[in-house]
Design an enzyme around this catalytic site. Sequence first.
Site, PDB file in Angstrom:
ATOM      1  CE  LYS A 129      -2.257  -1.213   3.912  1.00 33.48           C
ATOM      2  NZ  LYS A 129      -1.650  -2.405   4.310  1.00 33.48           N
ATOM      3  NE  ARG A 144      -4.163  -0.977  10.061  1.00 30.06           N
ATOM      4  CZ  ARG A 144      -3.188  -0.531   9.529  1.00 30.06           C
ATOM      5  NH1 ARG A 144      -3.297   0.810   9.152  1.00 30.06           N
ATOM      6  NH2 ARG A 144      -2.079  -1.242   9.336  1.00 30.06           N
ATOM      7  NE  ARG A 189       7.860  -3.136   5.998  1.00 33.41           N
ATOM      8  CZ  ARG A 189       6.549  -2.732   5.861  1.00 33.41           C
ATOM      9  NH1 ARG A 189       5.968  -2.314   4.942  1.00 33.41           N
ATOM     10  NH2 ARG A 189       5.934  -2.646   7.286  1.00 33.41           N
ATOM     11  NE  ARG A 201       6.198  -0.511   9.909  1.00 36.05           N
ATOM     12  CZ  ARG A 201       5.059  -0.382   9.347  1.00 36.05           C
ATOM     13  NH1 ARG A 201       5.014   0.156   7.860  1.00 36.05           N
ATOM     14  NH2 ARG A 201       4.104  -0.994   9.685  1.00 36.05           N
ATOM     15  NE  ARG A 239       2.255  -4.653  11.337  1.00 37.67           N
ATOM     16  CZ  ARG A 239       3.318  -4.692  10.437  1.00 37.67           C
ATOM     17  NH1 ARG A 239       4.218  -5.298  10.803  1.00 37.67           N
ATOM     18  NH2 ARG A 239       3.229  -4.121   9.487  1.00 37.67           N
TER      19      ARG A 239
HETATM   20  P1  ADP Z   1       1.007  -1.855   8.009  1.00 39.09           P
HETATM   21  O1  ADP Z   1       2.023  -2.011   7.393  1.00 39.09           O
HETATM   22  O2  ADP Z   1       0.659  -3.075   8.911  1.00 39.09           O
HETATM   23  O3  ADP Z   1      -0.341  -1.745   7.024  1.00 39.09           O
HETATM   24  P2  ADP Z   1       0.759   0.701   9.062  1.00 39.09           P
HETATM   25  O4  ADP Z   1       2.195   1.480   8.824  1.00 39.09           O
HETATM   26  O5  ADP Z   1      -0.408   1.352   8.243  1.00 39.09           O
HETATM   27  O6  ADP Z   1       0.909  -0.645   9.151  1.00 39.09           O
HETATM   28  O7  ADP Z   1       0.174   1.328  10.451  1.00 39.09           O
HETATM   29  C1  ADP Z   1       1.075   0.748  11.596  1.00 39.09           C
HETATM   30  C2  ADP Z   1       0.330   0.715  12.900  1.00 39.09           C
HETATM   31  O8  ADP Z   1      -0.371   2.011  13.002  1.00 39.09           O
HETATM   32  C3  ADP Z   1      -0.793  -0.310  13.032  1.00 39.09           C
HETATM   33  O9  ADP Z   1      -0.226  -1.613  13.498  1.00 39.09           O
HETATM   34  C4  ADP Z   1      -1.656   0.452  14.121  1.00 39.09           C
HETATM   35  O10 ADP Z   1      -1.307   0.170  15.461  1.00 39.09           O
HETATM   36  C5  ADP Z   1      -1.613   1.807  13.765  1.00 39.09           C
HETATM   37  N1  ADP Z   1      -2.548   2.281  13.057  1.00 39.09           N
HETATM   38  C6  ADP Z   1      -2.424   2.625  11.824  1.00 39.09           C
HETATM   39  N2  ADP Z   1      -3.672   2.910  11.017  1.00 39.09           N
HETATM   40  C7  ADP Z   1      -4.567   2.793  12.337  1.00 39.09           C
HETATM   41  C8  ADP Z   1      -5.684   2.589  11.940  1.00 39.09           C
HETATM   42  N3  ADP Z   1      -6.746   3.318  10.821  1.00 39.09           N
HETATM   43  N4  ADP Z   1      -6.772   2.298  13.037  1.00 39.09           N
HETATM   44  C9  ADP Z   1      -5.884   1.962  14.024  1.00 39.09           C
HETATM   45  N5  ADP Z   1      -4.738   1.696  14.282  1.00 39.09           N
HETATM   46  C10 ADP Z   1      -4.073   1.979  13.158  1.00 39.09           C
END
Ligand code: ADP
Length: 205
Positions: free
Chosen positions: A10, A85, A122, A149, A160
């Site tokens: 994404k 989400r 990654r 990360r 996750r």
């Molecule tokens: P990923 O690579 O898992 O898609 P992101 O970088 O989008 O991860 O998000 C990292 C973390 O930030 C998530 O694991 C969560 O803890 C928090 N987070 C991000 N967006 C949301 C959301 N819309 N609702 C709740 N928590 C979120």
Amino acid sequence: MMLGPPGAGKGTQARQLRRKWDIPHISTGAMLREAVAAGTPLGRAVAGIMESGGLINDELITRVVTERLAQPDTKVGFLLDGFPRTIPQAESLDRIVSDRAPLIIIDIILTEAEVIRRLASRMVCSECGANAVGEGSRCIDCGGPLVPRADDREQVVLNRLKVYREQTEPLVEYYGKRPTYCRIDGARLPDDVTEEIITAVESQT
Ligand code: ADP
Ligand code: ZN
């Protein structure tokens, strides 16, 4: 908006598309990581939850996104990455954008085995958060040093994925019947995925 499991691409795709369409890339994960790094009240409230791979509460993240989408730079359109989400977040988003052009949903499909494989190796830029591309040890966007990360540790990735299955995957059902829902194969090469998304979106508008 971009849907799909962690590691589906994404963020990588949104960065490409932002250049192509000249619209802002709004990543909730990036916004929250910046808040954590800056030690703001928001950052302090969410750091522990992010570290464990859980979701921060709907009300808090919805407030963050609502404020961001009220900024004038989003008038021409935007790429939303990481939100919604959960079903309540999706319902909020529908309300937020009810007076704008229809939401286009890009669902990037990737198997769990591939997610685990990708996230285990990654690297991301410690300066700008971009995903690393190729073999170098520096970010191709800003030259910053690359690091793993914090939430890509295996135990956290498994959590996750569980959170994704339980809370986010129901969004496929929520959006699936809309004419603006697009399924994209995330297992292909990044540039091919970008092409597929551009074709899907441009046939919508
Ligand atoms: P990923 O690579 O898992 O898609 P992101 O970088 O989008 O991860 O998000 C990292 C973390 O930030 C998530 O694991 C969560 O803890 C928090 N987070 C991000 N967006 C949301 C959301 N819309 N609702 C709740 N928590 C979120
Ligand atoms: Zn960088």
